[in-house]
Design a protein around this motif. Structure first.
Motif, mmCIF file in Angstrom:
data_model
loop_
_atom_site.group_PDB
_atom_site.id
_atom_site.type_symbol
_atom_site.label_atom_id
_atom_site.label_comp_id
_atom_site.label_asym_id
_atom_site.label_seq_id
_atom_site.Cartn_x
_atom_site.Cartn_y
_atom_site.Cartn_z
ATOM 1 N N GLU A 193 0.829 -1.203 0.000
ATOM 2 C CA GLU A 193 0.000 0.000 0.000
ATOM 3 C C GLU A 193 0.865 1.256 0.000
ATOM 4 O O GLU A 193 0.574 2.225 -0.691
ATOM 5 N N LEU A 194 1.941 1.243 0.762
ATOM 6 C CA LEU A 194 2.859 2.385 0.788
ATOM 7 C C LEU A 194 3.466 2.608 -0.590
ATOM 8 O O LEU A 194 3.536 3.738 -1.066
ATOM 9 N N ARG A 195 3.895 1.543 -1.262
ATOM 10 C CA ARG A 195 4.455 1.677 -2.614
ATOM 11 C C ARG A 195 3.423 2.257 -3.587
ATOM 12 O O ARG A 195 3.746 3.073 -4.444
ATOM 13 N N ARG A 196 2.168 1.819 -3.468
ATOM 14 C CA ARG A 196 1.113 2.336 -4.340
ATOM 15 C C ARG A 196 0.922 3.836 -4.122
ATOM 16 O O ARG A 196 0.855 4.613 -5.079
ATOM 17 N N LEU A 197 0.852 4.261 -2.864
ATOM 18 C CA LEU A 197 0.679 5.681 -2.561
ATOM 19 C C LEU A 197 1.865 6.509 -3.048
ATOM 20 O O LEU A 197 1.688 7.586 -3.631
ATOM 21 N N LEU A 198 3.075 6.011 -2.829
ATOM 22 C CA LEU A 198 4.264 6.743 -3.257
ATOM 23 C C LEU A 198 4.343 6.825 -4.782
ATOM 24 O O LEU A 198 4.759 7.845 -5.334
ATOM 25 N N ARG A 199 3.933 5.765 -5.466
ATOM 26 C CA ARG A 199 3.950 5.773 -6.937
ATOM 27 C C ARG A 199 2.937 6.787 -7.473
ATOM 28 O O ARG A 199 3.261 7.600 -8.342
ATOM 29 N N LEU A 200 1.726 6.751 -6.954
ATOM 30 C CA LEU A 200 0.671 7.619 -7.466
ATOM 31 C C LEU A 200 0.870 9.091 -7.127
ATOM 32 O O LEU A 200 0.573 9.973 -7.931
ATOM 33 N N HIS A 201 1.351 9.385 -5.931
ATOM 34 C CA HIS A 201 1.375 10.769 -5.459
ATOM 35 C C HIS A 201 2.758 11.407 -5.387
ATOM 36 O O HIS A 201 2.851 12.634 -5.327
ATOM 37 N N ARG A 202 3.800 10.601 -5.399
ATOM 38 C CA ARG A 202 5.137 11.192 -5.214
ATOM 39 C C ARG A 202 6.155 10.767 -6.263
ATOM 40 O O ARG A 202 7.307 11.181 -6.201
ATOM 41 N N GLY A 203 5.769 9.907 -7.215
ATOM 42 C CA GLY A 203 6.651 9.581 -8.326
ATOM 43 C C GLY A 203 7.648 8.457 -8.097
ATOM 44 O O GLY A 203 8.571 8.290 -8.884
ATOM 45 N N TRP A 204 7.486 7.681 -7.032
ATOM 46 C CA TRP A 204 8.376 6.550 -6.797
ATOM 47 C C TRP A 204 8.076 5.455 -7.803
ATOM 48 O O TRP A 204 6.989 5.383 -8.361
ATOM 49 N N ARG A 205 9.055 4.560 -8.037
ATOM 50 C CA ARG A 205 8.880 3.471 -8.986
ATOM 51 C C ARG A 205 9.536 2.213 -8.448
ATOM 52 O O ARG A 205 10.541 2.271 -7.765
ATOM 53 N N ARG A 206 8.959 1.062 -8.775
ATOM 54 C CA ARG A 206 9.536 -0.228 -8.408
ATOM 55 C C ARG A 206 9.934 -0.922 -9.696
ATOM 56 O O ARG A 206 9.139 -1.058 -10.618
ATOM 57 N N THR A 207 11.178 -1.389 -9.777
ATOM 58 C CA THR A 207 11.669 -2.027 -10.989
ATOM 59 C C THR A 207 11.276 -3.503 -11.018
ATOM 60 O O THR A 207 10.830 -4.057 -10.016
ATOM 61 N N ARG A 208 11.484 -4.130 -12.150
ATOM 62 C CA ARG A 208 11.181 -5.558 -12.273
ATOM 63 C C ARG A 208 12.071 -6.412 -11.392
ATOM 64 O O ARG A 208 11.714 -7.519 -11.027
ATOM 65 N N THR A 209 13.235 -5.897 -11.060
ATOM 66 C CA THR A 209 14.149 -6.644 -10.191
ATOM 67 C C THR A 209 13.837 -6.436 -8.710
ATOM 68 O O THR A 209 14.504 -7.006 -7.862
ATOM 69 N N GLY A 210 12.829 -5.589 -8.407
ATOM 70 C CA GLY A 210 12.414 -5.389 -7.020
ATOM 71 C C GLY A 210 13.042 -4.200 -6.335
ATOM 72 O O GLY A 210 12.864 -4.012 -5.132
ATOM 73 N N ASP A 211 13.762 -3.361 -7.076
ATOM 74 C CA ASP A 211 14.361 -2.170 -6.480
ATOM 75 C C ASP A 211 13.330 -1.048 -6.412
ATOM 76 O O ASP A 211 12.527 -0.868 -7.324
#
Length: 78
Positions: free
Chosen positions: A36-54
């Motif tokens: 959930e934290l990753r989803r919020l950061l992606r939508l509102h702050r521009g964070w990204r998760r790579t295919r390798t999990g970074d």
């Protein structure tokens, strides 16, 4: 008295010249889990998760590491 855990995600960007990125992503209110934290950061702050999990902060989210094919010397294939 009560206690709670505040989830934090750190940027996994590593640069040989600069070292590890110190950016951390968090949310100001309680978040149940890191997904959930990753989803919020992606939508509102521009964070990204790579295919390798970074996890990458907005500063490094659009930088892509060179692929092994790009790092190879182009004259070697001739």
């Amino acid at each position: 008295m009560s206690a709670d855990a505040y989830l934090v995600i750190r940027c996994d960007h590593r640069d040989p010249a600069d070292g590890q990125c110190d950016a951390e992503g968090h949310w100001p209110v309680r978040v149940a889990h890191h997904t959930e934290l990753r989803r919020l950061l992606r939508l509102h702050r521009g964070w990204r998760r790579t295919r390798t999990g970074d996890d990458l902060c907005p500063q490094h989210a659009h930088t892509t590491p060179p692929s092994p094919a790009q790092e190879a010397d182009p004259t070697e294939s001739r």
